[in-house]
Write an enzyme that holds these catalytic residues in place. Structure first.
Site, short mmCIF file in Angstrom:
data_model
loop_
_atom_site.label_atom_id
_atom_site.label_comp_id
_atom_site.label_asym_id
_atom_site.label_seq_id
_atom_site.Cartn_x
_atom_site.Cartn_y
_atom_site.Cartn_z
N GLU A 101 8.80 27.54 -13.33
CA GLU A 101 9.15 27.46 -11.91
C GLU A 101 9.03 28.85 -11.29
O GLU A 101 9.41 29.84 -11.91
CB GLU A 101 10.60 26.97 -11.82
N TYR A 143 12.12 25.55 -3.12
CA TYR A 143 12.20 25.57 -1.65
C TYR A 143 13.52 26.22 -1.27
O TYR A 143 14.55 25.96 -1.92
CB TYR A 143 12.13 24.14 -1.07
N ARG A 168 19.09 17.65 -3.51
CA ARG A 168 19.94 17.69 -2.31
C ARG A 168 19.94 19.07 -1.68
O ARG A 168 19.90 19.21 -0.47
CB ARG A 168 21.38 17.30 -2.68
N TYR A 190 22.30 18.00 -14.99
CA TYR A 190 23.18 19.14 -15.29
C TYR A 190 23.88 18.98 -16.64
O TYR A 190 24.90 18.29 -16.74
CB TYR A 190 24.21 19.29 -14.16
N HIS A 247 27.32 18.89 -12.70
CA HIS A 247 27.18 19.50 -11.38
C HIS A 247 28.56 19.95 -10.92
O HIS A 247 29.54 19.22 -11.10
CB HIS A 247 26.57 18.51 -10.38
N GLN A 294 19.27 21.78 -15.27
CA GLN A 294 19.74 23.11 -14.94
C GLN A 294 19.63 23.98 -16.20
O GLN A 294 19.64 23.44 -17.32
CB GLN A 294 21.22 23.01 -14.48
N GLN A 341 23.07 39.65 -14.30
CA GLN A 341 22.98 38.20 -14.57
C GLN A 341 24.05 37.73 -15.57
O GLN A 341 24.37 36.55 -15.60
CB GLN A 341 21.60 37.85 -15.11
P1 FAD Z 1 22.62 15.19 -6.01
O1 FAD Z 1 21.94 14.48 -7.08
O2 FAD Z 1 22.61 14.59 -4.63
O3 FAD Z 1 24.14 15.44 -6.45
C1 FAD Z 1 24.98 16.35 -5.75
C2 FAD Z 1 26.44 16.05 -6.10
O4 FAD Z 1 26.85 14.84 -5.47
C3 FAD Z 1 26.71 15.84 -7.60
O5 FAD Z 1 27.99 16.34 -7.87
C4 FAD Z 1 26.68 14.31 -7.76
O6 FAD Z 1 27.48 13.89 -8.84
C5 FAD Z 1 27.26 13.85 -6.43
N1 FAD Z 1 26.72 12.59 -5.93
C6 FAD Z 1 25.43 12.17 -5.95
N2 FAD Z 1 25.31 11.00 -5.32
C7 FAD Z 1 26.54 10.66 -4.87
C8 FAD Z 1 27.07 9.56 -4.11
N3 FAD Z 1 26.27 8.55 -3.70
N4 FAD Z 1 28.39 9.57 -3.82
C9 FAD Z 1 29.20 10.57 -4.22
N5 FAD Z 1 28.75 11.64 -4.94
C10 FAD Z 1 27.44 11.68 -5.24
N6 FAD Z 1 18.19 24.23 -4.77
C11 FAD Z 1 17.43 24.69 -3.75
O7 FAD Z 1 17.95 25.00 -2.68
N7 FAD Z 1 16.07 24.81 -3.89
C12 FAD Z 1 15.43 24.49 -5.02
O8 FAD Z 1 14.20 24.62 -5.09
C13 FAD Z 1 16.20 24.02 -6.13
N8 FAD Z 1 15.62 23.66 -7.30
C14 FAD Z 1 16.37 23.16 -8.34
C15 FAD Z 1 15.74 22.76 -9.52
C16 FAD Z 1 16.48 22.26 -10.58
C17 FAD Z 1 15.78 21.82 -11.85
C18 FAD Z 1 17.90 22.18 -10.47
C19 FAD Z 1 18.73 21.68 -11.63
C20 FAD Z 1 18.54 22.56 -9.30
C21 FAD Z 1 17.79 23.05 -8.21
N9 FAD Z 1 18.38 23.43 -7.00
C22 FAD Z 1 17.62 23.90 -5.96
C23 FAD Z 1 19.84 23.37 -6.85
C24 FAD Z 1 20.34 22.01 -6.27
O9 FAD Z 1 19.84 21.85 -4.96
C25 FAD Z 1 21.87 22.05 -6.27
O10 FAD Z 1 22.34 22.05 -7.58
C26 FAD Z 1 22.58 20.99 -5.44
O11 FAD Z 1 23.94 21.39 -5.32
C27 FAD Z 1 22.56 19.58 -6.01
O12 FAD Z 1 21.32 19.01 -5.94
P2 FAD Z 1 21.02 17.59 -6.64
O13 FAD Z 1 19.68 17.20 -6.25
O14 FAD Z 1 21.40 17.63 -8.05
O15 FAD Z 1 22.12 16.68 -5.83
#
Ligand code: FAD
Length: 317
Positions: A18, A50, A124, A179, A183, A210, A246
């Site tokens: 990445e 992003y 997200r 995660y 998370h 992660q 770090q």
């Molecule tokens: P989700 O899957 O939506 O989950 C977020 C939280 O909400 C979790 O605690 C989950 O348990 C909870 N949840 C999910 N659905 C529901 C529901 N329906 N009701 C209640 N709770 C719910 N960030 C950036 O800004 N840019 C990047 O390019 C980026 N790349 C990443 C790449 C990887 C491989 C990883 C692991 C993370 C990356 N992140 C990035 C960070 C990520 O955006 C954050 O960790 C963010 O806080 C959560 O994203 P998610 O897609 O896991 O969220």
């Protein structure tokens, strides 16, 4: 080509990584030259993160504060196009809910489809530093699962507006985040896995984890994910520790623990060069064990600095 096809066609663990879009004002040329050495290990895909806009408050002479938007790392779509064109590998843009309306997401996906991107990682995103918690845009998505749903609808030719319906449908392969150490907002692992499953049930075809520094955490996570009925590939994320900062920043930012054995070695380090050497050794050990466990790909968080990843890949591939 779809990530799932790359994984199906592989007969051993793949190498992938990445990168971050360069800071505003820096050159794309430098970024591409920087990652060129990693092509030796034949990555079938490269992820491009992003970064949503952040806000700063500018103070005016009359004392009023003005909220100003800043975008430090623009250009994810353009960088994907440049990577595909220069290296003939798949580029995987990260797509966020945060900061996007559904309409803007649809437009971004149409652009990505035009330039030949076959995969997206649906996320997200985090709250901007100036806000305490994640707030969706008024016409945006609250969770990554909703973004997955929108992409699947487009894959089925269903767009937001009727006039676009029946036009060419997209065919994106969708990845999502997982995660191993949970998370940070999820009250429990069980809760987090329930929503990971929702992302997969809605159409995600692979998971990227992660970063983690204790392979046991990854292996236990995979077991729990499988017990939850999720069968898609789970790609482990690897981050070699490279600086003194770090040692505390990574646990604070990514809500993860460093194992005692690693911390003991890092504590002896006096310079960034010492830390880098320990980080490389640790990652090599981690990677060898993960390869033995036949993981689908070792996915490196390079932070656009290829030298450390190069040294590790040279040892393990
Ligand atoms: P989700 O899957 O939506 O989950 C977020 C939280 O909400 C979790 O605690 C989950 O348990 C909870 N949840 C999910 N659905 C529901 C529901 N329906 N009701 C209640 N709770 C719910 N960030 C950036 O800004 N840019 C990047 O390019 C980026 N790349 C990443 C790449 C990887 C491989 C990883 C692991 C993370 C990356 N992140 C990035 C960070 C990520 O955006 C954050 O960790 C963010 O806080 C959560 O994203 P998610 O897609 O896991 O969220």
């Amino acid at each position: 080509m779809k990530i799932t096809d790359h994984l199906k066609n592989a007969n051993s663990t793949l190498f992938s990584f990445e990168i971050l879009p360069p800071l505003k004002g820096q050159s794309l040329k430098e970024l591409l030259e920087g990652i060129a050495p990693l092509m030796e290990f034949k990555p079938p895909f490269v992820d491009v993160t992003y970064h949503r806009e952040e806000f700063i408050y500018k103070k005016h002479p009359n004392g009023l504060l003005e909220k100003v938007s800043t975008k430090k790392r623009p250009g994810t779509v353009g960088i994907c196009a440049a990577i595909m064109n220069r290296f003939h590998v798949d580029a995987v843009p990260h797509l966020l809910c945060g900061g996007f309306t559904k309409e803007e997401t649809e437009n971004a996906l149409i652009d990505l489809n035009f330039i030949g991107v076959d995969n997206v990682l649906a996320l997200r995103g985090d709250a901007p530093k100036t806000e305490g918690r994640f707030i969706a845009e008024p016409e945006g998505h609250s969770f990554a699962s909703e973004l997955v749903e929108q992409i699947v609808r487009m894959n089925n030719g269903r767009y937001l507006h009727e006039e676009t319906e029946n036009s060419y449908h997209t065919d994106f392969c969708i990845g999502v985040a997982g995660y191993p150490e949970k998370h940070f907002e999820a009250p429990s692992m069980k809760f987090d896995l329930k929503y990971l499953k929702e992302k997969v049930d809605k159409g995600a075809e692979y998971i990227v984890t992660q970063m983690f520094f204790d392979n046991q955490k990854y292996f236990e996570f995979v077991d729990k994910v499988r017990q939850a009925g999720i069968t898609v590939p789970i790609i482990p994320g690897i981050k070699p520790i490279a600086t003194m900062g770090q040692i505390t920043n990574l646990p604070r930012t990514f809500f993860l623990d460093l194992p005692d054995e690693l911390t003991d070695e890092l504590e002896k380090c006096k310079t960034n060069a010492d830390v880098k050497a320990v980080g490389i050794e640790w990652s090599i050990k981690q990677c060898r064990e993960l390869i033995d466990a036949n993981v689908p790909s070792l996915h490196f968080y390079t932070m656009s600095k290829a030298d450390t990843t190069y040294k590790i890949a040279k040892e393990v591939f």
